[in-house]
Design an enzyme around this catalytic site. Structure first.
Site, PDB file in Angstrom:
ATOM      1  CG  HIS A  79      -1.948  -1.094   1.231  1.00 12.64           C
ATOM      2  ND1 HIS A  79      -3.226  -0.970   0.734  1.00 12.64           N
ATOM      3  CD2 HIS A  79      -1.863  -2.373   1.674  1.00 12.64           C
ATOM      4  CE1 HIS A  79      -3.884  -2.106   0.890  1.00 12.64           C
ATOM      5  NE2 HIS A  79      -3.076  -2.989   1.447  1.00 12.64           N
ATOM      6  CG  ASN A 152      -7.964  -4.311   1.013  1.00 15.17           C
ATOM      7  OD1 ASN A 152      -7.254  -3.326   1.205  1.00 15.17           O
ATOM      8  ND2 ASN A 152      -7.507  -5.545   1.066  1.00 15.17           N
TER       9      ASN A 152
HETATM   10 FE1  HDD Z   1      -2.522  -4.856   5.451  1.00 15.43          FE
HETATM   11  C1  HDD Z   1      -1.079  -1.823   5.115  1.00 15.43           C
HETATM   12  C2  HDD Z   1      -5.484  -3.592   4.273  1.00 15.43           C
HETATM   13  C3  HDD Z   1      -3.887  -8.015   5.472  1.00 15.43           C
HETATM   14  C4  HDD Z   1       0.217  -6.007   6.998  1.00 15.43           C
HETATM   15  N1  HDD Z   1      -3.150  -3.057   4.794  1.00 15.43           N
HETATM   16  C5  HDD Z   1      -2.411  -1.928   4.753  1.00 15.43           C
HETATM   17  C6  HDD Z   1      -3.210  -0.833   4.287  1.00 15.43           C
HETATM   18  C7  HDD Z   1      -4.450  -1.333   4.045  1.00 15.43           C
HETATM   19  C8  HDD Z   1      -4.416  -2.732   4.373  1.00 15.43           C
HETATM   20  C9  HDD Z   1      -5.638  -0.565   3.527  1.00 15.43           C
HETATM   21  C10 HDD Z   1      -2.727   0.585   4.061  1.00 15.43           C
HETATM   22  C11 HDD Z   1      -2.975   1.463   5.254  1.00 15.43           C
HETATM   23  C12 HDD Z   1      -2.543   2.869   4.927  1.00 15.43           C
HETATM   24  O1  HDD Z   1      -3.175   3.495   4.066  1.00 15.43           O
HETATM   25  O2  HDD Z   1      -1.559   3.314   5.514  1.00 15.43           O
HETATM   26  N2  HDD Z   1      -4.298  -5.667   4.892  1.00 15.43           N
HETATM   27  C13 HDD Z   1      -5.423  -4.954   4.535  1.00 15.43           C
HETATM   28  C14 HDD Z   1      -6.555  -5.860   4.475  1.00 15.43           C
HETATM   29  C15 HDD Z   1      -6.097  -7.093   4.793  1.00 15.43           C
HETATM   30  C16 HDD Z   1      -4.688  -6.975   5.072  1.00 15.43           C
HETATM   31  C17 HDD Z   1      -7.970  -5.442   4.138  1.00 15.43           C
HETATM   32  C18 HDD Z   1      -6.855  -8.396   4.891  1.00 15.43           C
HETATM   33  C19 HDD Z   1      -8.070  -8.479   5.243  1.00 15.43           C
HETATM   34  N3  HDD Z   1      -1.931  -6.686   6.074  1.00 15.43           N
HETATM   35  C20 HDD Z   1      -2.648  -7.852   6.032  1.00 15.43           C
HETATM   36  C21 HDD Z   1      -1.918  -8.908   6.713  1.00 15.43           C
HETATM   37  C22 HDD Z   1      -0.762  -8.333   7.168  1.00 15.43           C
HETATM   38  C23 HDD Z   1      -0.787  -6.946   6.751  1.00 15.43           C
HETATM   39  C24 HDD Z   1      -2.401 -10.332   6.882  1.00 15.43           C
HETATM   40  C25 HDD Z   1       0.373  -8.942   7.927  1.00 15.43           C
HETATM   41  C26 HDD Z   1       0.315  -9.989   8.653  1.00 15.43           C
HETATM   42  N4  HDD Z   1      -0.698  -4.069   5.876  1.00 15.43           N
HETATM   43  C27 HDD Z   1       0.253  -4.725   6.584  1.00 15.43           C
HETATM   44  C28 HDD Z   1       1.440  -3.843   6.923  1.00 15.43           C
HETATM   45  C29 HDD Z   1       1.017  -2.472   6.322  1.00 15.43           C
HETATM   46  C30 HDD Z   1      -0.338  -2.793   5.701  1.00 15.43           C
HETATM   47  C31 HDD Z   1       2.748  -4.377   6.511  1.00 15.43           C
HETATM   48  C32 HDD Z   1       1.986  -1.788   5.394  1.00 15.43           C
HETATM   49  C33 HDD Z   1       2.029  -0.353   5.785  1.00 15.43           C
HETATM   50  C34 HDD Z   1       1.252  -0.277   6.999  1.00 15.43           C
HETATM   51  O3  HDD Z   1       0.801  -1.520   7.338  1.00 15.43           O
HETATM   52  O4  HDD Z   1       1.029   0.716   7.636  1.00 15.43           O
HETATM   53  O5  HDD Z   1       1.626  -3.758   8.301  1.00 15.43           O
END
Ligand code: HDD
Length: 696
Positions: A79, A152
């Site tokens: 993202h 999402n």
């Molecule tokens: Fe995630 C970012 C949505 C599963 C780990 N995720 C991130 C963002 C969104 C989502 C919208 C951007 C937030 C922003 O605008 O700063 N992610 C989802 C959805 C998931 C999902 C809807 C499943 C239902 N994500 C998911 C899993 C993991 C992560 C299973 C890790 C185990 N996601 C992350 C992260 C991020 C992220 C690495 C990257 C940047 C941040 O968090 O701030 O921690």
């Protein structure tokens, strides 16, 4: 080049000769260093003589460059490309029976909000119209702390257990040796992984559908994905799934259009959001709740803890409980959109998690990632992340501590009286976890109730119109045709008969597979008793009006002024917008000698940037357009992308030149009520019937 009287007279002027160069005084503030020291010369570094060498002593130069060198923070691992805006959430009615969450206690309550939309796979600088999931992350600054719904635009996910997330993202992003392809899943690694993970098949249907190429961030749904709990004051729990429903309805682009938008305007989505908010057309979504109890959870065909499943709205209808309005762009992209830190673990009293294993893993990941990205544990001191309600605790120190407690007491319990003793826990208003009973052996095992991977993929597919089904097949063919290894293509296709045999055949044929593909071994047979759910289709849920959409009007010298004015009136009456495209950006001289202002020159404003087009040149003005490739593309793309075209007779030579046969989607504007008829037609967004004659 000589020094005069020890001063650099000629050379200090360099870089200051421009007449717009201003110096401090008369209300213009003095430039200073970060330490507040006034700067006399910001054009030249301190040198020994005009030709150097440069001195190490120049603290202004060193500070300026050191700061520049540190301007970047790590981009989000997923993202990375995103766009944010401020707004508010307004509660329609008190929901005290369901939840003690403060924001739902009073009808009309307005809670400040910040939303960040994003794509998943691409780098921060990637193009907006990548085929991808869109992030829809909402931060609600409630009176009882920050609540983040990090969702999402798709209600399900690729995987069931957070332990597979690093693998999923490694496979989806650019391949590690070559660092391409950028922002796309059309490569071997992604499809290799997907083909080995049948649980991803439902999500694959969604990302191959038009949901993954939205027309605008304003026209897409949002989903909290997981099952959560709402807890009322008596401690009663109700399961809930969160939905965001766009007020202007859903709309996507066509793949060929997406590819061209990425070239014409890689910032298409962020520009659209920015322009809508700046012009006062505030995007709006309604918050919908799908509420259900343990009985429903136990009887539902699938496990409500499985993030690869949704609950059809026909089975649990959506209750709309409030609206989210985005009414303010950020002042500074970095400070707000880049530094905003969403954490799924940010929930408020009255809301609780479920045991969804994906959510449980996320609750660790987001906090962890913010510490890395924002450099330490004090990221909540950054204004965009700080709560807007009072907050007090004994946490202290660390990098960049901005909010520092005063006084002597920094521990608890303590025997100091209030106020010196500081804050105290509150068993009545403090966050309470729902006391769910949990007892089982500690094991690494996927629940049997998560084993059906195809039934809802099928349900999604059969809920689509013929056109939408065709788009899914076409995108599978496109993506898999970029896969080099035949075995991966075949393995992916082997899942499709479990979803729909015709889809499998179509994709196999599109890929030119010569041998019949044997269906993959399925952990569970596909259920065929799940009924189509109309709400899963975009085309079957059209918007009620053309509001919020944009018309591109191609004019030339001699364009009929009255017609142009009537067209603008009809567009504005619908609350739509327009841009004028003319041979030169300086505008065109209309039939009555007045000037029509243009926003784009032909070629700068291709028709892919608009929802519908009007082609209203004069007969004379049309002639040069016949030789202009961009003008021909303007109409032939509008035709191929199934757009409605308003036109005048004098545009016909251009249509002929582009090889276009005028059909029912072409509306003559100079007939009585022409503009109104054109805008009324545009409400259908696309002339879908035309698709059978166009292959894109
Ligand atoms: Fe995630 C970012 C949505 C599963 C780990 N995720 C991130 C963002 C969104 C989502 C919208 C951007 C937030 C922003 O605008 O700063 N992610 C989802 C959805 C998931 C999902 C809807 C499943 C239902 N994500 C998911 C899993 C993991 C992560 C299973 C890790 C185990 N996601 C992350 C992260 C991020 C992220 C690495 C990257 C940047 C941040 O968090 O701030 O921690």
């Amino acid at each position: 080049m000589k020094r005069k009287n020890g001063k650099h007279q000629e050379h200090t002027i360099q870089g200051k000769g421009d007449e717009v160069h201003q110096i401090a005084g008369g209300g213009v503030p003095t430039l200073t260093t970060q330490q507040g020291i006034p700067v006399s010369d910001d054009q030249n570094s301190l040198k020994v003589g005009p030709r150097g060498p440069t001195t190490l002593e120049d603290f202004h130069l060193r500070e300026k460059i050191f700061h520049f060198d540190h301007e970047r923070i790590p981009e989000r691992v997923v993202h990375a490309r995103g766009y944010g805006a401020h707004g508010y959430f307004e509660t329609y009615e008190a929901l005290t029976d369901l939840t003690s969450a403060d924001l739902f206690q009073r009808a009309g309550e307005k809670t400040p909000a910040f939303v960040r939309f994003s794509t998943v796979a691409g780098n921060k600088g990637s193009a907006d119209l990548a085929r991808d999931v869109r992030g829809f992350a909402v931060k609600l600054y409630t009176q009882q702390g920050n609540w983040d719904i990090v969702g999402n635009n798709i209600p399900v996910f690729f995987i069931q257990d957070a332990i597979k997330f690093p693998d999923l993202i490694h496979a989806a992003k650019a391949e590690p040796d070559r660092d391409f392809p950028q922002a796309q899943t059309a490569h071997d690694n992604f499809w290799d992984f997907a083909s080995l993970m049948p649980e991803s098949m439902h999500m694959i249907m969604w990302i191959m559908s038009d949901r993954a190429i939205p027309r605008s961030l304003r026209f897409m749904e949002g989903f909290g994905v997981h099952t959560f709990r709402l807890i009322n004051a008596a401690g009663k729990s109700t399961f809930v799934k969160f939905h965001w429903k766009p007020k202007l309805g859903m709309q996507s682009v066509i793949w060929n259009e997406a590819v061209k938008i990425n070239g014409a305007d890689p910032d298409f989505h962020r520009r659209d959001l920015w322009a809508a908010i700046q012009s006062g057309n505030y995007p709006e979504w309604e918050l919908g709740l799908q509420l259900f109890d343990d009985k429903f959870a136990n009887e539902f065909e699938f496990d409500i803890l499985d993030a690869t499943k949704l609950i059809p709205e026909e089975q649990v209808p959506i209750r709309r409980v409030g609206r989210l309005v985005l009414d303010r762009c950020v002042d500074n992209f970095f400070a707000e959109t880049e530094q905003v830190a969403f954490c799924t673990s940010n929930i408020v009293p009255g809301v609780d998690f479920s045991n969804d294993p994906l959510l449980q893993g996320r609750n660790f990941s987001y906090l962890d990632t913010q510490i890395k990205r924002l450099g330490g544990p004090n990221f909540t001191h950054i204004p965009i992340n700080a709560p807007k309600c009072p907050f007090h605790n004994f946490q202290q120190d660390g990098h960049m501590a901005m909010v520092n407690p005063k006084g002597r007491v920094n521990y608890e319990p303590n025997s100091w009286p209030s106020p010196e003793g500081g804050p105290r826990e509150s068993p009545t208003t403090g966050f309470q976890s729902f006391p769910a009973e949990e007892q089982d052996s500690k094991i690494r095992q996927r629940s049997e109730t998560f084993a059906d991977h195809y039934s809802q993929a099928r349900q999604f597919y059969i809920s689509q119109t013929k056109t939408e089904q065709e788009h899914i097949a076409n995108s599978l063919v496109f993506e898999l045709s970029k896969v080099e290894k035949l075995a991966i293509r075949v393995r992916l296709v082997s899942h499709l008969p479990h979803i729909d045999v015709e889809l499998a055949d179509r994709v196999a044929k599109g890929l030119g597979l010569h041998e019949k593909v044997q269906p993959a071994k399925a952990a569970r047979e596909t259920r065929t008793d799940l009924k189509p759910s109309k709400t899963l289709s975009i085309v079957q849920n059209p918007p009620k009006s053309f509001a919020g959409r944009k018309v591109g009007i191609l004019v030339t010298d001699g364009t009929d002024r009255d017609l142009f004015d009537a067209l603008i009136k009809a567009i504005e009456a619908e609350k739509a917008t327009f841009e004028v495209i003319a041979p030169a950006v300086g505008g065109a001289k209309a039939s009555d000698g007045t000037m029509i202002e243009a926003q784009q020159k032909v070629g700068g404003g291709p028709s892919v940037l608009y929802d519908a087009v009007a082609v209203i040149p004069s007969a004379e003005g049309c002639q040069p357009l016949l030789k202009n490739a961009a003008a021909r593309d303007f109409v032939s793309d509008a035709f191929a992308h199934l757009k409605f075209v308003g036109y005048v007779e004098s545009a016909k030579p251009l249509f002929d030149k582009a090889g276009i046969d005028i059909d029912g989607g072409f509306i003559a504007l100079n007939k009585a009520k022409g503009p109104a008829t054109f805008i009324a037609a545009c409400r259908k967004l696309r002339q879908w019937d035309r698709e059978q004659f166009v292959i894109t």
